[in-house]
Design an enzyme around this catalytic site. Structure first.
Site, PDB file in Angstrom:
ATOM      1  CB  ILE A   1      63.902 -39.039 -81.068  1.00 57.31           C
ATOM      2  CG1 ILE A   1      63.605 -39.358 -82.531  1.00 57.31           C
ATOM      3  CG2 ILE A   1      63.366 -40.120 -80.152  1.00 57.31           C
ATOM      4  CD1 ILE A   1      64.316 -40.624 -83.024  1.00 57.31           C
TER       5      ILE A   1
ATOM      6  N   GLY B   1      68.760 -35.111-101.695  1.00 62.87           N
ATOM      7  CA  GLY B   1      69.060 -34.267-100.526  1.00 62.87           C
ATOM      8  C   GLY B   1      69.044 -35.039 -99.215  1.00 62.87           C
TER       9      GLY B   1
ATOM     10  CE  LYS C   1      73.495 -38.075 -84.554  1.00 62.76           C
ATOM     11  NZ  LYS C   1      72.859 -38.373 -85.841  1.00 62.76           N
TER      12      LYS C   1
END
Ligand code: HSE
Length: 397
Positions: free
Chosen positions: A130, A181, A199
């Site tokens: 993004i 996964g 982040k």
């Protein structure tokens, strides 16, 4: 121009794939061809097209004057920091997807890049594919950023979505996510919020132009969220999501990573499964939302290649990026106002005597009630809740 990729795992191999699949369009945009000259990895890759590119010593790349751009997709702070620093000091541009490196050493590496007239870019370190860092740094550079609130971890968003849809407990959904996964074998960094903490530290550093230490950001994960909490939140018409938020207050920010109850009208309410989204409020722009794939090989590699092209277009100049190493002191989160969802074994009358008006939910669990408080500071909440028998508190956006 020649590119070297350090670390040929999920993201590094994705970068190779993007550069080779889109070779022609990238060459048109840069104005010349980009060639992968080296892959730094401990493995050999016999029979693979990149077999002959593999080197085991980072000095081979650092000392080759024909390498212009280096990609770091190794992860972790060391040895990534030593390798990246050496590349910048040898006059090579570097892009990384490594949030641990950027959160810890971002200011230092930006300065090293400036001192050597090259660039250190890290678009893929937050929100995977993004676009969020360049929009904040460039497109919204004329705004004061009043708030950044994001779902920036795909693993936890997947788990919360499945818990909400299936009514299952955390451990069951985590196991399913690992089998599919979608969650790591050791999921600690994701489920305890450490990944999101780094982040939001990076995004807050960028809007403050100063170092925000991730360790200063109070962080709570989702491992304590139960099917019962989800049931309460569904009755209240809300969803529980792990948010990383940063809000301007005075001349600083207050930041937190925690699960929140979101109402349907909140822009992040509909962001489900492994998707990420970052909501940004600028004092001039107003609200903006950036949504997409926050992880995965090709989406993350797409952002890395965006940086490669940006650096190739600015081969002989440093793009100024303000992130000073002096630590920014964040505001005390206890002064922040919000509403609080509480599960308690105390009676409705006891709750009313301290919280007055509240939105009650009863009959979910024998011997307890749930309520959503009015808006108050966290310090006020703590003082009032001290007189109740609290089972669980989750903040409400
Ligand atoms: N483990 C991370 C996630 C990968 O689940 O979002 C991207 O940083």
């Amino acid at each position: 121009m020649n590119v070297a990729i350090m670390g040929f795992g999920t993201i590094g191999s994705g970068v190779y794939k993007v550069l080779t699949t889109n070779e022609d369009v990238i060459a048109k945009r840069v104005g010349e061809k980009l060639e992968v000259k080296y892959v730094l990895d401990r493995r050999e890759f016999p029979g693979e097209p990149w077999e002959k590119l593999v080197v085991n010593d980072y000095n081979t790349i650092a000392n080759d004057p024909d390498v212009d751009i280096v990609v770091e997709t190794m992860g972790g702070v060391e040895p990534a920091y030593t390798f990246v620093k050496a590349m910048l000091e040898h006059g090579k541009h570097v892009t990384t997807s490594n949030k641990a490196l950027v959160a810890d050493k971002g200011a230092d590496l930006i300065k090293t890049a400036r001192d050597n007239n090259v660039n250190f870019l890290f678009e893929a370190s937050v929100g995977g594919g993004i676009p969020i860092i360049r929009p904040i740094l460039e497109c919204m550079t004329g705004d004061v950023i009043e708030e950044i609130s994001g779902i920036v971890n795909g693993t936890t968003n997947y788990i919360m979505t499945k818990m909400t849809e299936d009514g299952s407990d955390f451990d069951v959904v985590l196991k399913e996510a690992q089998d599919l996964g979608f969650a790591e074998k050791d999921p600690t960094a994701d489920i305890e919020g450490h990944d999101a903490q780094r982040k939001i530290a990076i995004l807050t550093s960028l809007v403050c132009c100063q170092q925000v230490e991730y360790t200063d950001i109070p962080t709570e994960g989702i491992s304590h969220i139960t099917a019962t909490d989800i049931k309460y939140s569904s009755i209240l018409g809300r969803k529980i999501k792990l948010l990383a938020t940063s809000t301007a207050t005075g001349d600083t920010y207050v930041a937190r990573v925690a699960p929140y109850l979101l109402p349907p009208e909140h822009p992040l309410y509909s962001v489900d499964d492994v998707f990420n989204a970052i909501f940004v409020r600028g004092n001039m722009l107003g609200d903006a939302m950036f949504y997409g794939s926050g992880a995965g090989s090709l989406p993350t590699a797409s952002a890395v290649v965006g940086d490669i092209v940006e650096m190739a277009k600015h081969k002989d100049m440093n793009i100024h990026l303000e992130w000073r190493p002096e630590k920014k002191v964040l505001a005390d989160p206890s002064v922040i106002e919000s509403r609080f969802f509480v599960r308690t074994k105390s009676s409705r009358d006891e709750v009313k005597s301290v919280f007055r008006d509240a939105e009650f939910v009863e009959g979910v669990v024998d011997g307890e009630i749930g309520f959503v408080s009015n808006v108050m500071t966290e310090a006020d909440y703590e003082a009032k809740a001290a007189s109740l028998d609290v089972v669980k508190m989750i903040r409400v956006k």
